[in-house]
Design an enzyme around this catalytic site. Sequence first.
Site, PDB file in Angstrom:
ATOM      1  N   SER A  94       4.370-117.544 -32.109  1.00  0.00           N
ATOM      2  CA  SER A  94       3.599-116.430 -33.391  1.00  0.00           C
ATOM      3  C   SER A  94       3.616-115.580 -32.057  1.00  0.00           C
ATOM      4  O   SER A  94       4.678-114.530 -31.948  1.00  0.00           O
ATOM      5  CB  SER A  94       2.735-117.394 -33.479  1.00  0.00           C
ATOM      6  N   HIS A 199       0.401-117.261 -41.220  1.00  0.00           N
ATOM      7  CA  HIS A 199       2.185-117.527 -41.288  1.00  0.00           C
ATOM      8  C   HIS A 199       2.259-118.933 -43.482  1.00  0.00           C
ATOM      9  O   HIS A 199       3.335-119.695 -43.056  1.00  0.00           O
ATOM     10  CB  HIS A 199       2.777-118.962 -40.517  1.00  0.00           C
TER      11      HIS A 199
END
Length: 312
Positions: A94, A199
């Site tokens: 990420s 996300h």
Amino acid sequence: MAIKKKKVAFLYPGQGAQMPGMGLDFYEQNSAAAAVVDTAQSVLDFDVKSLCFAKNDLLNRTEYTQPCLVTCCLAMTAAILETGIAPNMTAGLSLGEYAAIATAGAMDIKTALLLVRKRGLLMQNATKDGFGGMAAVLGLEPDVLEALLKNTDAVTVANYNCPGQQVITGETQALLEVIPRLKKNGAKVIPLKVSGPFHSPFMKPAGEKLERELEQVRLSELQIPYVSNVSAQPITKTEQIRSLLSQGVYSPVKWEQSMRTMLAEGVEYFVEIGPGHTLSTLLKKINAEAKICTVSTMEDLVRMQDFLNETV
């Protein structure tokens, strides 16, 4: 130390790895690392040193976490590169993808830090406080988890971390409703201390705004490949980066798939760079034979060189 034949990958952790005091020994003992922190201090609009090095209430706030953690990871990387060790490939979970891309040569330090500062603000403000959250799900295979979430639009899979460990994300009430169903099917569910449904599709407006920011940024040619969270494939063309980073804000993180790609690409040695050892733990669950070391303190630099010694 020159790397010969053996493939080495640098790995960078994501949000959640941050901790007070991270990188302080690098700053105090290594001039290359100190230069990275000083750059961050000069280009960002808050006191990076105070947030990274001293206990405080702001480090865990997304808008500050992201630039602080990337600062720390890039400072540690600068100290590693000074030893002559360089990677053949990079990846970051990420947020860590920005450190991976910078190390791969497509972004300079200033660009990476300003982008993650903007990214953190966009993600922090994408939803109202309390709107959404995330939870780790242990003990279910991905296809089982996906099937259980099939009729729940407000909850999706955020991370595919390793066998038997995924993360779900979504609207708060929907999460509360789905958790008992997951537990009934044998899962252990652990709510995560995050400030939003990262996300998830709820982050798409933030991703689109980030893409517009990325369009204004000059990127350099990649010197080595990095593996994308979105595609779990090696990226070699700079023109792919902007779209993938914007998608990464609202798409699942395919970490397990990314590690399997690296192993298939012939990576034999992995170095996790940053506070903690989360990625090392995940990799061992993906492949128990994988060779990995962590660098989170200056003392780890010596151990890392011993770890890689057989490659020279």
